[in-house]
Design an enzyme around this catalytic site. Structure first.
Site, PDB file in Angstrom:
ATOM      1  N   ASP A  35       0.799  -0.976   0.124  1.00 59.77           N
ATOM      2  CA  ASP A  35       0.063  -0.051  -0.044  1.00 59.77           C
ATOM      3  C   ASP A  35       0.893   1.307   0.037  1.00 59.77           C
ATOM      4  O   ASP A  35       1.567   1.336   0.866  1.00 59.77           O
ATOM      5  CB  ASP A  35      -1.089  -0.114   1.341  1.00 59.77           C
ATOM      6  N   HIS A  64      -3.121   4.631   6.846  1.00 54.88           N
ATOM      7  CA  HIS A  64      -2.199   4.066   5.930  1.00 54.88           C
ATOM      8  C   HIS A  64      -0.753   4.284   6.485  1.00 54.88           C
ATOM      9  O   HIS A  64      -0.642   5.260   7.048  1.00 54.88           O
ATOM     10  CB  HIS A  64      -2.358   4.734   4.557  1.00 54.88           C
TER      11      HIS A  64
HETATM   12 ZN   LIG Z   1      -9.095   1.147   2.865  1.00 59.80          ZN
END
Ligand SMILES: [Zn+2]
Length: 559
Positions: free
Chosen positions: A200, A373
């Site tokens: 990610d 994130h």
């Molecule tokens: Zn997500």
């Protein structure tokens, strides 16, 4: 036993999410047998009038439907599951198996309620530690922290080697309503010889470490402690952890919670039923009960921190909400980061709310949104733990992918082992090499507008942009051959006709000139030629006078 001849490569095909935030969808293709990872959508850009969502282009799967082994879903965010109702019929075959965790499954199924004509989905439940076999792929699911519960990373054994897909993630030692990151498990997976890491990249341009959910709670609590009147908190309906924090804090400070907005109500409903959101029985109140309590005992929790036109916060800001009006003493919290492209709308909305007398807290002013994130330090840690031979950043704008790739190179990964790819690229992976093939698969936007899927194409969009920019100019010509009094001119959004008499007169003169020239010679009259002439010549003329380019529509009518 005869050793099966191995094809020596695996094709990894991102259809969305690489080079953009959202619309995540990826295919793993081994000898024509295909595994789908996530089927998400994204919000339109600001210059796409009327477009509701953008979904992945799955033209590549046309004719290969029977070879699709199944789809695995990492988590319940719409940018990972949102396109299911629009695409499912195109790839549907004999109970195509889906695999998702309980909450993800709940959110997908709830959304399908809005599409009753569709086939019933066959979604198998998986959880931390589940292992499934789909053709040549063995998938093992493992828990990853994010800002929604039940998020699963994927460890995928393929005939070429092991692939690790992180899902969206952050490392969190103090999560809310969730277990802390299981480093022991990650380390164990890291020892399994990872050939390729897909990680990610959403936070790859940010220094440091993402905030723990507990830190965010602390910051939110500062707002709750001192808020004199109502608290109006806006977030994504899918940020289940944030929603939980706001509910918990409301309970702690004696506030009732009023949920506003359809997606907020449904998501909280599903999460409560499945046990992912915990609240006391009498915490929630209905919209009309808000006035039964003092302002200091009320929290309104709604959607719209992105400035979405139909969401609760926008309707409050524009004074269109039926019963919530901003008043002095209100505290408005925007608790979600702004997706690239929405900044201006959010700014305008914020100003409008301030004008009406509320205080505004935004994630930029106080870290009330962790983003969910991993940032640079965690991303490095993930690479370090997995020690992959090859690295492919996923999920993010192009700059985020590049920044993530740079991290790996700084850590000593050779340039040829780190690939920055975009939607539509075919990434060819062998045991010794990774490269992007010359050929590409279609990955352009498929736009959803109302009930239409993909019927708003580039031509329609260009027309809308043109209309939005310089308006339209309709010239009505009668097919009598006589041009006296003709043509009629109608225009919208171009110039105010009543104040442009001279421009109109000159335009008419030119139109008449074009028609007379084309019809004067006798014989058959080519009206489509005349229409083209009008479009081009009048277009040039109007531009020379106004420097505007309205859409010109010549209309020929029989009389
Ligand atoms: Zn997500």
């Amino acid at each position: 036993m005869i050793k099966q001849k191995r094809q020596s490569n695996l094709r990894i095909i991102p259809l969305g999410g690489l080079g953009e935030v959202g619309r995540n969808m990826m295919l793993l293709d081994y000898q024509g047998r295909i595994l789908i990872i996530d089927v998400g959508f994204r919000m339109p850009e600001e210059d796409m009038p009327g477009v509701d969502f953008i979904i992945p282009n799955i033209e590549y799967l046309k004719g290969k439907e029977k070879n699709v082994l199944g789809a695995v879903f990492t988590h319940g965010h719409y940018d990972h599951i949102g396109a299911v109702p629009y695409l499912i019929e195109k790839i549907w075959h004999r109970n195509l198996p889906f695999f998702a965790s309980p909450l993800t499954r709940g959110i997908i199924l709830k959304r399908q309620d809005d599409f009753p004509q569709q086939p019933k989905l066959n979604i198998n439940l998986v959880k931390d530690g589940s292992k499934i076999k789909l053709g040549p792929f063995f998938v093992e699911f493992f828990r990853q922290n994010h800002n929604i519960p039940d998020n699963l990373g994927l460890f995928i054994e393929t005939p070429i080697g092991n692939i690790l897909h992180t899902s969206d993630f952050k490392f969190d030692q103090n999560p809310v309503n969730d277990l802390p990151t299981n480093f022991q498990k990650l380390n164990e997976i890291g020892k399994r010889k990872i050939l390729l890491l897909l990680s990610d990249s959403t936070g790859a341009e940010e220094e440091g470490h993402s905030l723990s959910e507990k830190e965010i709670s602390k910051n939110l609590e500062e707002i709750f402690k001192y808020a004199p009147g109502r608290i109006i908190a806006a977030t994504f309906a899918s940020l289940i952890n944030r929603i939980q924090q706001i509910i918990t804090l409301s309970e702690k400070y004696g506030r009732k919670v009023c949920l506003e907005g359809y997606s907020m109500k449904t998501n909280v409903g599903i999460s409560k039923t499945l046990g992912y959101i915990k609240a006391k029985r009498d915490t929630f109140i209905k919209g009309k009960e808000v006035n039964n309590y003092p302002d200091s005992k009320i929290t309104i929790l709604g959607t719209g921190a992105q400035g979405e036109a139909e969401a609760v916060l926008m309707r409050i800001a524009t004074r269109e909400h039926p019963f919530i009006k901003i008043k002095k003493g209100d505290t408005v919290i925007f608790s979600s980061s702004v997706i690239p492209g929405n900044e201006r709308t959010v700014q305008i909305m914020k100003d409008e709310i301030l004008r009406q007398g509320a205080r505004v807290f935004h994630y930029k002013m106080m870290d009330i949104h962790a983003g969910g994130h991993a940032k640079k330090e965690e991303l490095k840690e993930m690479i370090e733990i997995m020690k992959p031979k090859f690295f492919l950043p996923i999920h993010g704008q192009y700059s985020m992918l590049v920044s993530h790739a740079e991290l790996a190179k700084e850590m000593g990964w050779p340039e040829k082992n780190v690939i920055v790819a975009e939607n539509g690229d075919i990434i060819n992976l062998t045991q010794n090499r990774i490269f992007i093939e010359k050929e590409k698969v279609p990955s352009n936007y498929v736009m959803i507008d109302g009930l239409g899927i993909g019927d708003v194409g580039e031509v329609v969009l260009r027309d809308r942009q043109m209309l939005a920019k310089d308006g339209m100019f309709v010239i009505v010509v009668r097919k009598t051959g006589k041009v006296k009094g003709s043509p009629d001119i109608i225009s919208r959004g171009f110039v105010y006709l009543r104040e442009s008499k001279e421009l109109l007169r000159d335009t008419r003169k030119r139109v008449i000139g074009i028609i007379e020239k084309a019809t004067g010679a006798g014989g058959a009259v080519n009206w489509s030629y005349i229409k083209d002439e009008i479009r081009n010549k009048i277009g040039q003329f109007l531009f020379s006078r106004t420097e505007r380019r309205p859409m010109i529509l010549p209309v020929v009518i029989e009389v």
